[in-house]
Scaffold this motif. Structure first.
Motif, PDB file in Angstrom:
ATOM      1  N   MET A 157       0.828  -1.200   0.000  1.00  0.00           N
ATOM      2  CA  MET A 157       0.000   0.000   0.000  1.00  0.00           C
ATOM      3  C   MET A 157       0.866   1.256   0.000  1.00  0.00           C
ATOM      4  SD  MET A 157      -3.578   0.542   1.956  1.00  0.00           S
ATOM      5  CE  MET A 157      -3.138   0.989   3.626  1.00  0.00           C
ATOM      6  N   SER A 158       1.961   1.238   0.728  1.00  0.00           N
ATOM      7  CA  SER A 158       2.861   2.392   0.725  1.00  0.00           C
ATOM      8  C   SER A 158       3.505   2.585  -0.648  1.00  0.00           C
ATOM      9  CB  SER A 158       3.938   2.231   1.800  1.00  0.00           C
ATOM     10  OG  SER A 158       4.776   1.122   1.522  1.00  0.00           O
ATOM     11  N   ALA A 159       3.809   1.474  -1.340  1.00  0.00           N
ATOM     12  CA  ALA A 159       4.375   1.579  -2.694  1.00  0.00           C
ATOM     13  C   ALA A 159       3.353   2.166  -3.662  1.00  0.00           C
ATOM     14  CB  ALA A 159       4.827   0.200  -3.173  1.00  0.00           C
ATOM     15  N   VAL A 160       2.097   1.736  -3.536  1.00  0.00           N
ATOM     16  CA  VAL A 160       1.028   2.277  -4.384  1.00  0.00           C
ATOM     17  C   VAL A 160       0.863   3.768  -4.146  1.00  0.00           C
ATOM     18  CG1 VAL A 160      -1.481   2.283  -4.674  1.00  0.00           C
ATOM     19  CG2 VAL A 160      -0.231   0.122  -4.668  1.00  0.00           C
ATOM     20  N   GLN A 161       0.898   4.180  -2.889  1.00  0.00           N
ATOM     21  CA  GLN A 161       0.736   5.600  -2.571  1.00  0.00           C
ATOM     22  C   GLN A 161       1.909   6.428  -3.076  1.00  0.00           C
ATOM     23  OE1 GLN A 161       0.181   4.743   1.548  1.00  0.00           O
ATOM     24  NE2 GLN A 161      -2.049   4.612   1.396  1.00  0.00           N
ATOM     25  N   ALA A 162       3.102   5.845  -3.092  1.00  0.00           N
ATOM     26  CA  ALA A 162       4.254   6.543  -3.651  1.00  0.00           C
ATOM     27  C   ALA A 162       4.087   6.749  -5.153  1.00  0.00           C
ATOM     28  CB  ALA A 162       5.535   5.758  -3.365  1.00  0.00           C
ATOM     29  N   ILE A 163       3.567   5.745  -5.847  1.00  0.00           N
ATOM     30  CA  ILE A 163       3.332   5.868  -7.293  1.00  0.00           C
ATOM     31  C   ILE A 163       2.249   6.907  -7.567  1.00  0.00           C
ATOM     32  CG2 ILE A 163       2.533   4.623  -9.338  1.00  0.00           C
ATOM     33  CD1 ILE A 163       3.787   2.086  -8.118  1.00  0.00           C
ATOM     34  N   MET A 164       1.180   6.904  -6.763  1.00  0.00           N
ATOM     35  CA  MET A 164       0.140   7.922  -6.916  1.00  0.00           C
ATOM     36  C   MET A 164       0.713   9.325  -6.696  1.00  0.00           C
ATOM     37  SD  MET A 164      -3.085   6.099  -4.953  1.00  0.00           S
ATOM     38  CE  MET A 164      -4.162   7.523  -5.161  1.00  0.00           C
ATOM     39  N   LEU A 165       1.574   9.440  -5.714  1.00  0.00           N
ATOM     40  CA  LEU A 165       2.225  10.727  -5.436  1.00  0.00           C
ATOM     41  C   LEU A 165       2.962  11.241  -6.669  1.00  0.00           C
ATOM     42  CD1 LEU A 165       4.342  11.462  -2.248  1.00  0.00           C
ATOM     43  CD2 LEU A 165       5.245  12.004  -4.486  1.00  0.00           C
ATOM     44  N   LEU A 166       3.717  10.360  -7.318  1.00  0.00           N
ATOM     45  CA  LEU A 166       4.473  10.760  -8.517  1.00  0.00           C
ATOM     46  C   LEU A 166       3.533  11.144  -9.654  1.00  0.00           C
ATOM     47  CD1 LEU A 166       7.286   8.034  -8.465  1.00  0.00           C
ATOM     48  CD2 LEU A 166       7.450  10.429  -7.749  1.00  0.00           C
ATOM     49  N   GLY A 167       2.428  10.400  -9.814  1.00  0.00           N
ATOM     50  CA  GLY A 167       1.467  10.730 -10.864  1.00  0.00           C
ATOM     51  C   GLY A 167       0.825  12.083 -10.652  1.00  0.00           C
TER      52      GLY A 167
END
Length: 540
Positions: free
Chosen positions: A397-407
């Protein structure tokens, strides 16, 4: 003849058949997805409502979709068929009343009655979700991530599936979609009422065979996603004939039925029909059952008599879980993560218009399919992180949120192709949350009260939607719209153009995602020893 009868009996108790049937229920469970694009225009036209009144009915739909405490409590004291039956009754009665009013077969009722009817009708889907998830997680405790991801994926895709099936029948009136919503899902649920349930697991469970079956299901999900995306994009770009629509609907139905080949092959081709089904507590006491790992971990360290409260990995009630820091960390991370995602999803049409795109249907289709793939992929990779890396599920979940942050940062910086990037990244990231978070809660707080725990979690969606989309994003948009118009007064007709309309919002949402990621990482740190022990014991 006796052999075939034995095989059919085995099939009826096969957990893979339960899983496939739960997928079918989930594929009609998201009736709320049809409200904004299909049902609300029919209600508005027939009853002469203004947009404010339609917006109020939309609130009823959102509340019905999010308040599932009753279904969660019912799942703890009643069999799955009772939970499904209540949901089907609510679905039928609620939207049945709406259809009767819209078609004039009932007198024009007050707005508050329609509010209640839509709430009751939409709330039926919480019973579908609860019964499906609780049954399948009990049947596949060793594969919680994939099971939750796939089931939640079909729930997210149900709006597109129901729409395509509806278009097959050449509806003569806009109100026909409300009748389909009132009748279609309850009929599917009633047909599968006694199939979707917890079943006894086989004493000869084969993890390699299960991996192959999940691989087949994943392959089907990818084919379905690609097919639906192609159909939706084609329908949004060109005028297609009714023959083409009907043919594409028939292909969709065939695709939806095809996963039943997995349990049929499991029983009739693999030779597993002779395996004896036993209850988990009756298994071989000389070996460690991986399905029992989560309850064995703490039992090896502390005697039952000395424990006054459950330990991590054991069964918590909702009230006990509410007193745990980890539960609130996951919940707040979910509020921030899905809140930032739903902000983009809710405002996608306005984002497209502000950037000069007149045809928003392509992007709506793209984010819908991305949402589906995110849920499926999120469940898969979260399970992989546990099995291969011995890391907590919330790491995914933290990895997904990091990717969303970059997007979101990509959009805020105003780089080329930002609308495509944010649509795909946010769609997949938002969807992944709904696969990872429920599975994480079942890992840490057990399965006994999972229905109540899950239904508490989904309240994160209306909270995040109200704060980030309803308050922050809308006020920022209105500010720039007034600034471009050169006025300081509030006017409903003002429109904002340019990337500035949502670049600030996306920048703020990237900060929100950063906060969500930090909360998820704190859960990773706090639960790392539990997941490490879980991995070690499951390997013995």
């Amino acid at each position: 003849m006796a052999l075939w009868r034995q095989k059919l009996e085995t099939l009826s108790n096969d957990r893979w058949l339960v899983f496939v049937c739960a997928m079918w229920i989930q594929s009609v469970a998201g009736v709320g997805y049809l409200f904004g694009g299909s049902m609300s225009p029919a209600i508005k036209t027939s009853l002469g409502y203004n947009q404010k009144q339609i917006g109020l009915l939309g609130v009823a739909k959102n509340l019905g979709d999010a308040i599932g405490f009753v279904s969660g409590a019912l799942s703890e004291m009643s069999p799955s068929w009772a939970v499904l039956l209540v949901g089907a009754a609510q679905n039928f009665v609620g939207y049945g009343v709406v259809w009767l009013v819209v078609t004039g077969q009932l007198p024009n009722l007050p707005l508050w009655i329609l509010f209640v009817a839509i709430f009751v009708g939409t709330n039926g889907e919480t019973y579908y979700n609860t019964a499906s998830l609780v049954s399948c997680i009990h049947n596949f405790p060793e594969s919680r991530g994939p099971v939750v991801g796939i089931l939640k994926g079909f729930s997210g895709l149900s709006g597109a599936i129901l729409t395509q099936v509806y278009l097959m029948f050449t509806p003569s009136h806009d109100s026909s979609v409300i009748l389909m919503v009132a009748l279609g899902p309850p009929l599917v649920v009633l047909a599968l009422l006694f199939v979707v349930r917890p079943v006894e697991r086989s004493s000869r469970a084969n993890s390699r065979a299960d991996d192959l079956r999940f691989l087949a299901i994943y392959g089907f999900c990818i084919v379905l996603a690609v097919y639906l995306l192609g159909v939706l994009v084609l329908q949004s770009l060109v005028d297609v004939t009714q023959t083409v629509i009907t043919a594409s609907g028939v292909v969709l139905v065939v695709l939806m039925v095809s996963p039943v080949l997995v349990p049929f092959a499991s029983v009739f081709l693999s030779g597993n029909n002779n395996a004896t089904s036993v209850k988990p507590e009756e298994g071989n006491s000389t070996s460690v059952d991986p399905n029992e790992v989560r309850t064995l971990i703490e039992r090896s360290e502390v005697s039952q008599e000395k424990r006054r409260a459950p330990c991590i990995g054991e069964d918590f009630t909702l009230l006990q879980a509410l007193g745990q820091t980890d539960f609130w960390l996951i919940f707040m991370s979910l509020v921030l993560g899905v809140g930032s995602g739903i902000t983009v999803i809710d405002n996608l049409g306005q984002i497209c218009y502000s950037l000069g795109y007149s045809n928003t249907k392509v992007f709506v289709s793209l984010i819908s399919i991305s949402n589906f793939l995110g849920r499926v992929a999120g469940g898969y990779f979260s399970e992989l992180i546990i099995r291969k890396l011995s890391l907590p599920r919330t790491m995914a979940m933290s990895a997904v949120q990091a990717i969303m942050l970059l997007g979101l940062i990509y959009y805020a910086i105003d780089w080329p192709g930002k609308i495509y990037v944010v649509t795909i990244v946010i769609g997949m990231g938002y969807g992944a949350h709904w696969a990872i978070a429920p599975a994480s809660v079942s890992d840490i707080f057990g399965l006994k009260c999972f229905g109540s725990l899950y239904n508490f979690q989904i309240t994160a969606l209306p909270i995040g939607s109200f704060v980030f989309s309803g308050v922050i994003a809308s006020n920022i948009y209105d500010y720039y719209a007034r600034k471009q118009a050169g006025t300081s007064t509030e006017t409903e007709s003002l429109t904002c153009t340019g990337s500035v309309c949502y670049s600030v919002t996306c920048g703020l949402m990237s900060v929100v995602c950063l906060m969500a990621m930090l909360l998820s990482l704190s859960v990773v740190y706090r639960t790392r020893k539990f997941y490490l022990r879980l991995h070690r014991v499951s390997k013995t």
